[in-house]
Design a protein around this motif. Structure first.
Motif, PDB file in Angstrom:
ATOM      1  N   UNK A 210      11.173  -3.802   0.535  1.00 53.02           N
ATOM      2  CA  UNK A 210       9.728  -4.009   0.533  1.00 53.02           C
ATOM      3  C   UNK A 210       9.032  -2.969   1.400  1.00 53.02           C
ATOM      4  N   UNK A 211       9.637  -2.656   2.548  1.00 48.83           N
ATOM      5  CA  UNK A 211       9.066  -1.634   3.424  1.00 48.83           C
ATOM      6  C   UNK A 211       9.107  -0.250   2.793  1.00 48.83           C
ATOM      7  N   UNK A 212       9.912  -0.076   1.741  1.00 48.50           N
ATOM      8  CA  UNK A 212       9.959   1.192   1.010  1.00 48.50           C
ATOM      9  C   UNK A 212       9.007   1.185  -0.176  1.00 48.50           C
ATOM     10  N   UNK A 213       8.952   0.062  -0.903  1.00 50.15           N
ATOM     11  CA  UNK A 213       8.178   0.015  -2.144  1.00 50.15           C
ATOM     12  C   UNK A 213       6.677   0.057  -1.879  1.00 50.15           C
ATOM     13  N   UNK A 214       6.222  -0.686  -0.870  1.00 46.60           N
ATOM     14  CA  UNK A 214       4.776  -0.752  -0.620  1.00 46.60           C
ATOM     15  C   UNK A 214       4.198   0.614  -0.258  1.00 46.60           C
ATOM     16  N   UNK A 215       4.769   1.369   0.712  1.00 46.94           N
ATOM     17  CA  UNK A 215       4.229   2.719   0.967  1.00 46.94           C
ATOM     18  C   UNK A 215       4.348   3.648  -0.236  1.00 46.94           C
ATOM     19  N   UNK A 216       5.401   3.459  -1.059  1.00 49.69           N
ATOM     20  CA  UNK A 216       5.572   4.309  -2.238  1.00 49.69           C
ATOM     21  C   UNK A 216       4.471   4.043  -3.257  1.00 49.69           C
TER      22      UNK A 216
END
Length: 294
Positions: A210-216
């Motif tokens: 989730x910490x990767x997908x949201x900024x992406x």
């Protein structure tokens, strides 16, 4: 992740790079269809598959495509290999020859055909990735857009927005490597803040994702907005009549490439027709005098 090369154009001046993108797209489509055409005689299928694989390897060498990048792109296929092996080994198939037993697992016979079938599918998927890499590495995104739009031209008679569809596909292909680079950058930034993507339980890994997908997603939306503003500022009108600075023409090198693609596709098609309607072709036995296992 940044090692994936799908969508990355390599600016070289090779024979494949100089081909007309419309002709190149047609040839690559023929090769993709050839990969999934089936010859009933296994030895003949192996001969044609090996020939096609050799042709793709030579084409990649001519196009100056790095094979290391291909191997890195195939690194995640081990999951599919294991999955296919499990399916072909433990799901009974009445077409398997009972005399071709490789070994037994608790009284259950594992057939050689299971390894052959799964390996044959994996091999065809590898060749499909090779064809895709050749196309995207030797064709500029705008040229690929023009080729797709040219093939969609007849649909304009029914008011189909062929230019918009072609431009959308081109932008999607163009942003694949950009998003991969952005994902790698975000993963490094989150790892420096203590996020672990490789260890921990299911809940911890989900929170890391989730910490990767949201900024992406935020970055992708921002880039798409910047692109739309830039296109609008330059007066881009998808419904306007457009002219082209470089007019693509069909040359002698395109004729050679087209003939090669047609010969490969026609030879395989002829082998399938003869194999199904007349005689079973066993090329290995006919050429080498050796009876194959399958």
């Amino acid at each position: 992740m940044n090692n994936l090369t799908f969508g990355r154009y390599s600016p070289f001046n090779t024979f494949v790079h100089r081909l007309d993108p419309r002709n190149k797209l047609f040839i690559m489509t023929l090769l993709l269809v050839s990969i999934f055409l089936r010859v009933d005689t296994w030895s003949t299928a192996l001969i044609f598959t090996g020939f096609l694989f050799l042709f793709l390897v030579i084409t990649m060498i001519i196009s100056k495509i790095n094979f290391i990048n291909l191997f890195k792109s195939l690194g995640a296929m081990w999951v599919m290999i294991v999955f296919l092996l499990i399916i072909y080994i433990f799901i009974p198939n009445p077409n398997y020859d009972p005399s071709h037993i490789a070994f037994y697992i608790g009284g259950y016979g594992v057939n050689y055909d299971a390894f052959y079938q799964s390996g044959y599918i994996i091999f065809r998927l590898i060749m499909m990735i090779m064809i895709t890499m050749i196309l995207t590495s030797t064709t500029k995104p705008m040229d690929l857009t023009y080729a797709i739009e040219w093939y969609l031209t007849p649909l304009k008679l029914v008011k189909f927005p062929s230019h918009i569809v072609a431009m959308t596909l081109s932008i999607a292909l163009r942003f694949i490597p950009t998003l991969l680079d952005e994902t790698h950058r975000i993963m490094k930034a989150q790892a420096s803040r203590g996020v672990d993507f490789n260890h921990g339980g299911l809940i911890k890994r989900l929170s890391a994702i989730v910490s990767l997908i949201i900024p992406l997603f935020v970055s992708a939306i921002g880039r798409s907005e910047e692109l739309s503003n830039a296109m609008e500022a330059r007066g881009y009108d998808p419904y306007g009549k457009r002219s082209r600075y470089r007019v693509l023409r069909f040359g002698w090198n395109d004729l050679v490439g087209l003939l090669i693609g047609l010969v490969i596709f026609g030879g395989l098609l002829a082998a399938i027709i003869i194999d199904k309607n007349f005689i079973k072709i066993d090329l290995i036995y006919w050429i080498f005098g050796v009876k194959p296992l399958f």
